[in-house]
Design a protein around this motif. Structure first.
Motif, mmCIF file in Angstrom:
data_model
loop_
_atom_site.group_PDB
_atom_site.id
_atom_site.type_symbol
_atom_site.label_atom_id
_atom_site.label_comp_id
_atom_site.label_asym_id
_atom_site.label_seq_id
_atom_site.Cartn_x
_atom_site.Cartn_y
_atom_site.Cartn_z
ATOM 1 N N LEU A 1 0.549 -17.510 42.663
ATOM 2 C CA LEU A 1 2.060 -16.984 42.723
ATOM 3 C C LEU A 1 2.819 -18.116 41.887
ATOM 4 N N TYR A 2 2.502 -19.338 42.240
ATOM 5 C CA TYR A 2 3.677 -20.296 41.623
ATOM 6 C C TYR A 2 3.458 -20.058 40.165
ATOM 7 N N GLU B 1 5.251 -16.770 39.037
ATOM 8 C CA GLU B 1 6.509 -16.645 38.906
ATOM 9 C C GLU B 1 7.472 -18.015 38.002
ATOM 10 N N ASN B 2 6.632 -19.079 37.857
ATOM 11 C CA ASN B 2 7.388 -20.155 37.292
ATOM 12 C C ASN B 2 6.957 -20.418 35.636
#
Ligand SMILES: *[C@@H]1O[C@H](CO)[C@@H](O)[C@H](O)[C@H]1NC(C)=O
Ligand SMILES: *[C@@H]1O[C@H](CO)[C@@H](O)[C@H](O)[C@H]1NC(C)=O
Length: 152
Positions: free
Chosen positions: A27-28, A31-32
């Protein structure tokens, strides 16, 4: 009272040291990292299709997340994040690298360089610049077209 403080302190320490789960790591990255980057858990449907397989299956590294960064800045961010979280990582280019120590890599992030496929020849400077996933066969034609050759 002393016991309570001790209990609270150990709780806080445990919360701080809690490792992030593979799903959180994925997820990191989603999203990033910049658009065009991809992240997969080994059980995700795209994993086998999108992630460069390892040619040598002897003592393979064990990955919990694979990420395909789209830019060099993304690669830096992946490495910085993994280092911050004490997660081991290994880069994959063509998938053919041989070493006897890969079995020591466990619970790791596979940094798949499959989106780095550029081949640039500067005939005047006599330089060849290639992306991390370029294999040997892919440099021969560009070199030939630039009037160059390379030893195998
Ligand atoms: C993305 O990065 C920001 C800044 O570091 C962070 O606050 C956020 O939690 C990250 N996203 C995920 C899903 O971890
Ligand atoms: C890594 O940790 C440093 C120091 O806490 C922080 O400044 C930096 O933003 C972190 N980087 C990432 C990619 O998580």
């Amino acid at each position: 009272m002393e016991l309570l403080i001790y209990a609270l302190a150990s709780l806080a320490l445990r919360a701080y040291a809690e490792p992030v789960s593979p799903a959180e790591v994925k997820l990191y990255f989603e999203e990033n990292l910049s658009q065009g980057s991809e992240a997969y858990l080994p059980e995700d449907s795209g994993y086998a299709e999108k992630i460069i397989p390892r040619w040598n299956s002897l003592g393979p590294p064990k990955y919990v997340v694979a990420v395909k960064p789209a830019t060099a800045v993304d690669v830096l961010q992946v490495i910085e994040y993994a280092s911050n979280q004490s997660i081991p990582f290994l880069g994959t280019g063509g998938g053919h690298g041989y070493t006897i120590t890969t079995s020591g890599v466990a619970n790791a992030v596979d940094i798949d360089l499959g989106l780095f496929t550029s081949v640039t020849v500067d005939a005047l400077k006599n330089t060849l610049t290639i992306g991390g996933a370029v294999t040997f066969g892919e440099i021969l034609d560009p070199l030939y077209e630039a009037g160059k050759e390379i030893r195998s």
